[in-house]
Design an enzyme around this catalytic site. Structure first.
Site, short mmCIF file in Angstrom:
data_model
loop_
_atom_site.label_atom_id
_atom_site.label_comp_id
_atom_site.label_asym_id
_atom_site.label_seq_id
_atom_site.Cartn_x
_atom_site.Cartn_y
_atom_site.Cartn_z
N SER A 165 -16.46 11.92 14.94
CA SER A 165 -16.74 10.74 15.22
C SER A 165 -15.65 9.77 14.58
CB SER A 165 -18.13 10.23 14.45
OG SER A 165 -18.45 8.95 15.04
N ASP A 203 -24.32 10.93 24.17
CA ASP A 203 -23.44 10.10 22.96
C ASP A 203 -22.71 9.14 23.67
OD1 ASP A 203 -21.73 9.50 20.69
OD2 ASP A 203 -20.78 11.51 20.64
N HIS A 255 -24.97 12.50 19.42
CA HIS A 255 -24.00 12.14 18.16
C HIS A 255 -24.45 12.52 17.08
CE1 HIS A 255 -20.40 10.20 17.10
NE2 HIS A 255 -21.00 9.84 15.67
#
Length: 161
Positions: free
Chosen positions: A8, A103, A133
């Site tokens: 991320s 995601d 995610h």
């Protein structure tokens, strides 16, 4: 043997560090592991809208994170914040880029992997279509997380041989 990696926002930082190290000529990074990386702070990809709610990471949460990180909205155009916008992705270390199908970041991660490959960077791009995610942190619960981490480790091992 030096590698960078993260998931991320950590994937964003790893991509930016790889670009900075290339431009400065040091340190020599041998591999970048980018797990559902945030590569475009403008949040303009279709997946941001497609998975805006109900898939762990939300568009509102992403917006809040960027509001805390950026000085002004214009900073989103800086490649150090949005590596996908870097004018040149050549001569970067080999990359393992992993994206999750559900995601908000999946389209920009896929686009970054494609740009790396087009620039001649050796890329292993793996999309886990049924995942959200953050799934890699659930290795004991989600079997695909073990696979993803095994593949990332194999990419790192290959880079270090």
């Amino acid at each position: 043997r030096l590698a960078v990696g993260g998931d991320s926002a950590g994937g964003n930082l790893a991509a930016a560090v790889s670009l900075l190290a290339r431009d400065k000529g040091a340190p020599r990074i041998s591999c970048q592991i980018l797990i559902y990386p945030a590569t475009d702070a403008a949040m303009r990809h279709d997946s941001v809208a497609r998975y805006a709610e109900g898939y762990v990471l939300t568009r509102a949460t992403m917006r809040w994170f960027y509001e805390q990180y950026l000085r002004t909205p214009e900073d989103a155009a800086d490649w150090r914040v949005s590596p996908l916008l870097a004018p040149d992705l050549s001569r970067l270390p080999p990359a393992y880029v992993m994206t999750a199908g559900y995601d908000p970041l999946c389209d920009e991660g896929d686009a970054y992997a494609a740009r790396l490959a087009a620039a001649g960077v050796p890329v292993t791009h793996r999309r886990f279509p049924g995942q959200v995610h953050g799934f890699v942190t659930n290795g004991r619960v989600i079997r695909a997380a073990e696979t993803a981490l095994d593949e990332a480790a194999a990419a790192l091992k290959a880079a270090w041989q």
